[in-house]
Design a protein around this motif. Structure first.
Motif, short mmCIF file in Angstrom:
data_model
loop_
_atom_site.label_atom_id
_atom_site.label_comp_id
_atom_site.label_asym_id
_atom_site.label_seq_id
_atom_site.Cartn_x
_atom_site.Cartn_y
_atom_site.Cartn_z
N SER A 1 0.83 -1.20 0.00
CA SER A 1 0.00 0.00 0.00
C SER A 1 0.87 1.25 0.00
N TYR A 2 1.95 1.22 0.78
CA TYR A 2 2.84 2.37 0.85
C TYR A 2 3.48 2.65 -0.50
N HIS A 3 3.93 1.60 -1.17
CA HIS A 3 4.62 1.81 -2.44
C HIS A 3 3.65 2.04 -3.60
N HIS A 4 2.38 1.66 -3.41
CA HIS A 4 1.34 2.03 -4.36
C HIS A 4 1.61 1.52 -5.77
N GLY A 5 2.38 0.44 -5.91
CA GLY A 5 2.67 -0.06 -7.25
C GLY A 5 3.70 0.83 -7.92
N ASP A 6 3.27 2.00 -8.39
CA ASP A 6 4.18 2.99 -8.96
C ASP A 6 3.85 4.33 -8.32
N LEU A 7 4.38 4.55 -7.15
CA LEU A 7 4.07 5.75 -6.39
C LEU A 7 4.45 7.01 -7.16
N ARG A 8 5.62 7.00 -7.76
CA ARG A 8 6.08 8.19 -8.48
C ARG A 8 5.07 8.60 -9.55
N ARG A 9 4.62 7.62 -10.32
CA ARG A 9 3.66 7.92 -11.38
C ARG A 9 2.32 8.38 -10.81
N ALA A 10 1.91 7.76 -9.71
CA ALA A 10 0.64 8.12 -9.09
C ALA A 10 0.67 9.57 -8.62
N VAL A 11 1.78 9.98 -8.01
CA VAL A 11 1.89 11.36 -7.52
C VAL A 11 1.97 12.34 -8.69
N LEU A 12 2.73 11.99 -9.72
CA LEU A 12 2.81 12.87 -10.91
C LEU A 12 1.44 13.05 -11.54
N THR A 13 0.69 11.96 -11.67
CA THR A 13 -0.64 12.03 -12.28
C THR A 13 -1.57 12.91 -11.44
N ALA A 14 -1.53 12.73 -10.13
CA ALA A 14 -2.36 13.56 -9.26
C ALA A 14 -1.96 15.03 -9.36
N ALA A 15 -0.66 15.29 -9.43
CA ALA A 15 -0.18 16.67 -9.54
C ALA A 15 -0.63 17.32 -10.84
N LEU A 16 -0.57 16.57 -11.93
CA LEU A 16 -0.99 17.11 -13.22
C LEU A 16 -2.48 17.45 -13.21
N GLU A 17 -3.27 16.65 -12.53
CA GLU A 17 -4.71 16.93 -12.42
C GLU A 17 -4.96 18.21 -11.65
N VAL A 18 -4.21 18.40 -10.57
CA VAL A 18 -4.37 19.61 -9.77
C VAL A 18 -3.95 20.84 -10.58
N ILE A 19 -2.81 20.75 -11.27
CA ILE A 19 -2.32 21.89 -12.05
C ILE A 19 -3.29 22.24 -13.16
N ALA A 20 -3.81 21.24 -13.84
CA ALA A 20 -4.75 21.48 -14.94
C ALA A 20 -6.01 22.19 -14.43
N ALA A 21 -6.41 21.86 -13.21
CA ALA A 21 -7.64 22.45 -12.68
C ALA A 21 -7.42 23.80 -12.00
N ASP A 22 -6.32 23.91 -11.23
CA ASP A 22 -6.15 25.08 -10.37
C ASP A 22 -4.79 25.77 -10.47
N GLY A 23 -3.88 25.26 -11.31
CA GLY A 23 -2.58 25.88 -11.47
C GLY A 23 -1.55 25.33 -10.49
N ALA B 1 -1.56 25.63 -6.49
CA ALA B 1 -2.46 24.82 -5.66
C ALA B 1 -1.83 23.51 -5.19
N LEU B 2 -0.60 23.23 -5.64
CA LEU B 2 0.04 21.96 -5.30
C LEU B 2 0.45 21.90 -3.83
N SER B 3 0.18 20.76 -3.22
CA SER B 3 0.62 20.47 -1.86
C SER B 3 0.99 19.00 -1.81
N LEU B 4 2.19 18.69 -1.34
CA LEU B 4 2.61 17.30 -1.28
C LEU B 4 1.70 16.49 -0.36
N ARG B 5 1.25 17.09 0.70
CA ARG B 5 0.36 16.37 1.62
C ARG B 5 -0.96 16.05 0.93
N ASP B 6 -1.50 17.01 0.18
CA ASP B 6 -2.76 16.77 -0.54
C ASP B 6 -2.57 15.71 -1.62
N LEU B 7 -1.44 15.76 -2.31
CA LEU B 7 -1.18 14.77 -3.34
C LEU B 7 -1.06 13.37 -2.75
#
Length: 202
Positions: free
Chosen positions: A13-35, A38-44
């Motif tokens: 669960s901690y490693h999430h399969g591909d954690l790096r990709r999961a965080v990048l994908t989440a970050a791209l979604e946030v940036i696309a929506a709010d710039g 709006a990025l926060s590592l804790r939120d990601l």
């Protein structure tokens, strides 16, 4: 009652399969929506379903994450520009890249957010620049003059400016219902011509 998680399950669960990709994908979604602001590592971490410390393990901090996004973006841009037949096609591909990857595009060209000394970023930028120079070399010498470097700047300015205005919805009226890529192809044709084996080609 649900069975307790085993240590191995918790580790997966901690490693999430591909954690790096999961965080990048989440970050791209946030940036696309709010710039990017709006990025926060804790939120990601919450979005990716991992420990709040997990993103820092891969990116260290917010600047590291944004730098990784920019490096990925330049790599994708280099791939998009590769093997373009001429400068106009390269410009169309540039505009298409911006439309398909708006979050990458925004971060790539906001240097204040990035680590300027990052090797991965520098390498990816160089690959994209090489692809653009190759496209400029196909321009009729009469159009690019003696300074191919400035011709590259002119071509980049045209494609980047068009893409930026397009993403900001500043060209909605001018473009209308037409395909933005076709509109750009027409604009580029007004300024640059490709040099074929028998001279100038439109």
């Amino acid at each position: 009652m649900s069975p307790a998680k085993s240590p191995a399950a918790s580790q997966r669960s901690y490693h999430h399969g591909d954690l790096r990709r999961a965080v990048l994908t989440a970050a791209l979604e946030v940036i696309a929506a709010d710039g990017p602001s709006a990025l926060s590592l804790r939120d990601l971490a919450r979005r990716a379903g991992v420990s709040h410390a997990a993103p820092a393990h891969h990116f260290k901090d917010r600047a590291g994450l944004l730098t990784a996004i920019a490096a990925e973006g330049y790599g994708l841009l280099a791939q998009a520009l590769a093997d373009a037949r001429d400068l106009r096609e390269a410009g169309v591909r540039y505009v298409r890249f911006a439309r398909e990857h708006p979050a990458h595009f925004e971060v790539m060209f906001t240097p204040g957010l990035l680590r300027g000394d990052d090797l991965e970023l520098a390498t990816a930028r160089a690959l994209a620049a090489d692809a653009l120079r190759t496209a400029v070399s196909a321009v009729d010498p009469g159009d690019r003059g003696q300074d191919a470097g400035l011709a590259g700047v002119a071509a980049w300015s045209l494609a980047h400016g068009f893409a930026t205005l397009l993403l900001g919805r500043n060209l909605d009226t001018a473009v209308g219902d037409r395909d933005p890529e076709e509109v750009f192809h027409t604009l580029a044709g007004m300024l640059f011509h490709s040099a074929g084996p028998h001279g100038r080609q439109d």
